[in-house]
Design an enzyme around this catalytic site. Sequence first.
Site, PDB file in Angstrom:
ATOM      1  N   GLY A  11     -41.864  55.022  29.442  1.00 16.42           N
ATOM      2  CA  GLY A  11     -42.778  54.807  30.572  1.00 16.42           C
ATOM      3  C   GLY A  11     -42.096  54.938  31.917  1.00 16.42           C
ATOM      4  O   GLY A  11     -42.576  54.402  32.918  1.00 16.42           O
ATOM      5  N   ALA A  12     -40.986  55.677  31.940  1.00 20.81           N
ATOM      6  CA  ALA A  12     -40.141  55.736  33.149  1.00 20.81           C
ATOM      7  C   ALA A  12     -40.851  56.350  34.349  1.00 20.81           C
ATOM      8  O   ALA A  12     -40.412  56.165  35.483  1.00 20.81           O
ATOM      9  CB  ALA A  12     -38.867  56.516  32.847  1.00 20.81           C
ATOM     10  N   GLY A  14     -44.079  55.792  35.102  1.00 21.83           N
ATOM     11  CA  GLY A  14     -45.145  54.914  35.609  1.00 21.83           C
ATOM     12  C   GLY A  14     -44.615  54.045  36.736  1.00 21.83           C
ATOM     13  O   GLY A  14     -43.420  54.084  37.054  1.00 21.83           O
ATOM     14  N   THR A  16     -44.289  50.662  36.993  1.00 20.56           N
ATOM     15  CA  THR A  16     -43.330  49.646  36.540  1.00 20.56           C
ATOM     16  C   THR A  16     -42.069  50.309  36.001  1.00 20.56           C
ATOM     17  O   THR A  16     -40.946  49.904  36.331  1.00 20.56           O
ATOM     18  CB  THR A  16     -43.965  48.751  35.455  1.00 20.56           C
ATOM     19  OG1 THR A  16     -45.042  48.020  36.049  1.00 20.56           O
ATOM     20  CG2 THR A  16     -42.956  47.781  34.873  1.00 20.56           C
ATOM     21  N   GLY A  17     -42.252  51.345  35.186  1.00 17.06           N
ATOM     22  CA  GLY A  17     -41.115  52.036  34.579  1.00 17.06           C
ATOM     23  C   GLY A  17     -40.182  52.621  35.634  1.00 17.06           C
ATOM     24  O   GLY A  17     -38.951  52.571  35.496  1.00 17.06           O
ATOM     25  N   LYS A  43     -43.821  67.732  32.350  1.00 21.41           N
ATOM     26  CA  LYS A  43     -44.454  67.321  33.613  1.00 21.41           C
ATOM     27  C   LYS A  43     -43.409  67.273  34.731  1.00 21.41           C
ATOM     28  O   LYS A  43     -42.241  66.956  34.470  1.00 21.41           O
ATOM     29  CB  LYS A  43     -45.078  65.920  33.448  1.00 21.41           C
ATOM     30  CG  LYS A  43     -46.399  65.936  32.678  1.00 21.41           C
ATOM     31  CD  LYS A  43     -47.060  64.572  32.748  1.00 21.41           C
ATOM     32  CE  LYS A  43     -48.353  64.540  31.933  1.00 21.41           C
ATOM     33  NZ  LYS A  43     -48.848  63.176  31.732  1.00 21.41           N
ATOM     34  N   LYS A 125     -51.101  42.334  24.232  1.00 20.29           N
ATOM     35  CA  LYS A 125     -49.652  42.100  24.379  1.00 20.29           C
ATOM     36  C   LYS A 125     -49.203  41.043  23.364  1.00 20.29           C
ATOM     37  O   LYS A 125     -48.160  41.169  22.736  1.00 20.29           O
ATOM     38  CB  LYS A 125     -49.319  41.669  25.814  1.00 20.29           C
ATOM     39  CG  LYS A 125     -49.431  42.814  26.834  1.00 20.29           C
ATOM     40  CD  LYS A 125     -49.154  42.367  28.260  1.00 20.29           C
ATOM     41  CE  LYS A 125     -49.549  43.414  29.281  1.00 20.29           C
ATOM     42  NZ  LYS A 125     -48.502  44.382  29.611  1.00 20.29           N
TER      43      LYS A 125
END
Lengths: 320, 320
Positions: A11-12, A14, A16-17, A43, A125
């Site tokens: 998720g780097a 995004g 948060t990532g 991408k 979660k």
Amino acid sequence: MAVKQKVLLLGATGETGASILNGLQESGNFDVEVLVRPASADKPSVQKLREQGLTIWPVDLDDFNGLVSAMTGTDIFISAIGPNDLLQQKKLLQAAKIAGVKRVIPCAFTTVAAPTGAMLLRDEKEEVYNAIKYLGIPYTVIDVGYWYQISFPTLPSGKVDYAQMVPVKTIHGDGAAPNILTDLRDIGRYVARIILDDRTINRYVYTAGDVLSENEIYQIAEEISGEKLEPSRVSNEDVEASVKQAKAALAESPHDNMKRIGVFVAQYEHSKYVRVDNSPRYADYLGYLNARELYPDFQPTSFRDFFAEVLAGKGRKVYS
Amino acid sequence: MAVKQKVLLLGATGETGASILNGLQESGNFDVEVLVRPASADKPSVQKLREQGLTIWPVDLDDFNGLVSAMTGTDIFISAIGPNDLLQQKKLLQAAKIAGVKRVIPCAFTTVAAPTGAMLLRDEKEEVYNAIKYLGIPYTVIDVGYWYQISFPTLPSGKVDYAQMVPVKTIHGDGAAPNILTDLRDIGRYVARIILDDRTINRYVYTAGDVLSENEIYQIAEEISGEKLEPSRVSNEDVEASVKQAKAALAESPHDNMKRIGVFVAQYEHSKYVRVDNSPRYADYLGYLNARELYPDFQPTSFRDFFAEVLAGKGRKVYS
């Protein structure tokens, strides 16, 4: 010289990532590699990471053997997966166990809330945290409260509109509920500390740049901007009605992710302002460690300083 | 003189509840009152409690106002409800919140196990713990491992048959899995300590008279009895097959409580011997406090002493 810990990050690209990646790189204590879905491998955002020299692992999240390969040799696996894909972490965690990963950081990175029943997002979660506990692998759950970046009020002058994802013009209930808040940019800095800390193994930790009520937030914004704010009032009953409505809409179209996001948004308000979940008091009750107490030398950005930056034109609209 | 804490106890006539009642009375620190279902109010076992001078509250577990009345003025509510009625605790907990009970002790009193997925019995307990956390009321979860009373082996001489609920003649896997064990009679003594202790507020605690593997249990039994034991071996695969079979039987008759008990029994074996859940190591991982460490001055009965008592004819068959 200490050996660098190998981190695999999902998720780097995004919000948060990206903060996590930045915090890990800034600390200099980690060799970071990045897990991406094959569909995302080309991408521009991933290409940019590749150009930085980061190792990219394009692996389908259903490809168990591929996941085990990517995880092999990893000390710490961090998941900053999107809110609609949370349950996909289960396979990742099984792979982490097989690969002997030393600590997993599941996708928490949200407000403190009741384990089940208060927020659909949190319920899922919890399902993932329980999968971790079933596997018995070392973990740390890191929650960050709500971001400064989506918590500051709109000004009548329009000066901060450029940095707002959506306008913020309301106060809920009596506006006095304390809320744990963190600057999105500080999340990664906290993560870089927390994941190297033996005290946080198999524990829940929350970060906080500030703990503020809406009343306090509006007051700070008035003081710094010199503008007079006139927020509209939303009653607890209104918040409850919004949750009900959003749930009904999702029930009609259970696979519509926008409807899910609608439930998330309404339940965030309910959890933060009606239940007062996202508060140090409830975090203590749930057994969280407080990252401010763990790292007294680390000075996170204050909300006041953050808002002054935004007013000075140095903000950034998130998810843009 | 310290003011006595008022305890309301549900399930006082069951095996665990009777141990708790005894432990609380023995300590002298509590005024105990007893909650019973109206249908049980005139049973001889309840009549016996009444004759001891205990206040009995006959309240239907669906009668919310009645529950609030019974709980009003209660400092500590303890539930030792039966395994088939666990979810009925939800209404009790809501009543405890309204009545301002200072600490609730939900029905745990079992082995340490994964929060979800390992044991149906534990899954339902987890649902109750999450209901507590949703309400935000102070609690303590007390687990006790497996009872000595159902963990000792059958002897060829038949000398301990009188005290066995079911014969115990097998060893699972390699017999080396460590298991947390407590003498049923010590549960109440531990509870009397734990519920007065600020360190155990909002925490999970396990008690242990001993931590022993099946190999060690059989060895102790041989040493004390002088008899030669020849347990049959049950493989992990056999245990897994038993779980599968019990689940299939329950799926066919989902409302048959005997079929539920069948699943409980099979899953206990799987959790204890295959997963090795009921061990200090996994308890630590899950964040449990260890009552042995909290109360070093309290000497619980050892398994060795317990078995010697049974061999001397001083045992008692549980659930009889």
